[in-house]
Every structure is written in C-alpha cells, then in structure tokens.
Design a protein around this motif. Structure first.
Motif: not given
Length: 121
Positions: A76, A79-80
C-alpha cells in the motif's frame, strides 16, 4: 427447604506440635563440589531436538505474521508513493508554459523548387 448448597466444613486445626504453615524451613543444601553438572548424550540430543522444534515454530509464527500484517502495508505504501509521483508529474505538465507551436516547414528559397531543396540536404 434449604436451596443453597451446604457450606464446606472447616479444615481441622493443625496439631499443636507441628510448625505453622507460614513458617519457612531451609532445605538441606548439597555441596556443589559433590557432583559436577553434566548431560548424557541422550539428554543433549533431546534438548537439541526440543530447541530446534521451538525455534522452527517461532520462525513460522514470525514469518506468517509478517506476511499477513506487514507485506500488505508495504504494498500500500508503494502504491501511495507511485500515485503521488504520478500526480506531481501531471501537475508539472499542467503548470508548465505551453510548448511552442510546431515550427512550419522551412520554405524553399526563392527561385528554387522542392527537388532543389532536397538536393541541398
């Protein structure tokens, strides 16, 4: 009728010549020089197997917990970061001055034809 269970009977009092239950009596200590502390081969193998078993079990618990809890967090965060980089790139393209219009093709000098211009190249 009595609906409650009967109360347990109190324990009998200790004999008068016994020591009280709160009194601590020292245990006889064996001299440390009497017998050295040694393991037999069978005991050493048993302890080694036990240690290997518990080490493997702990490694399994740590690894599965890491995969379940930490790896999704890392994915995550990646992705950020990529989303932020893409947004900054888009903002950079939008905020920059517009590109110069495409230049018109060079006109042939007066008195020359297109086939003459190609010959100059």
């Amino acid at each position: 009728r009595n609906w409650y269970p009967p109360l347990p009977h109190a324990p009998p009092p200790p004999p008068s010549d016994a020591t009280s239950p709160m009194e601590i009596t020292p245990a006889a200590e064996a001299a440390s020089s009497d017998k050295p502390f040694t393991f037999t081969a069978a005991e050493t193998i048993r302890v080694g197997k036990k240690l290997a078993w518990h080490t493997g079990k702990s490694a399994w618990i740590f690894t599965t917990s890491f995969l379940i809890l930490v790896v999704p967090l890392i994915i995550q965060l990646h992705r950020e970061e990529s989303m932020i980089a893409m947004e900054q790139e888009q903002l950079g393209v939008l905020s920059s001055s517009p590109a110069a219009p495409a230049a018109a093709p060079a006109a042939a000098p007066a008195g020359l034809h297109a086939w003459d211009v190609c010959a100059l190249c």
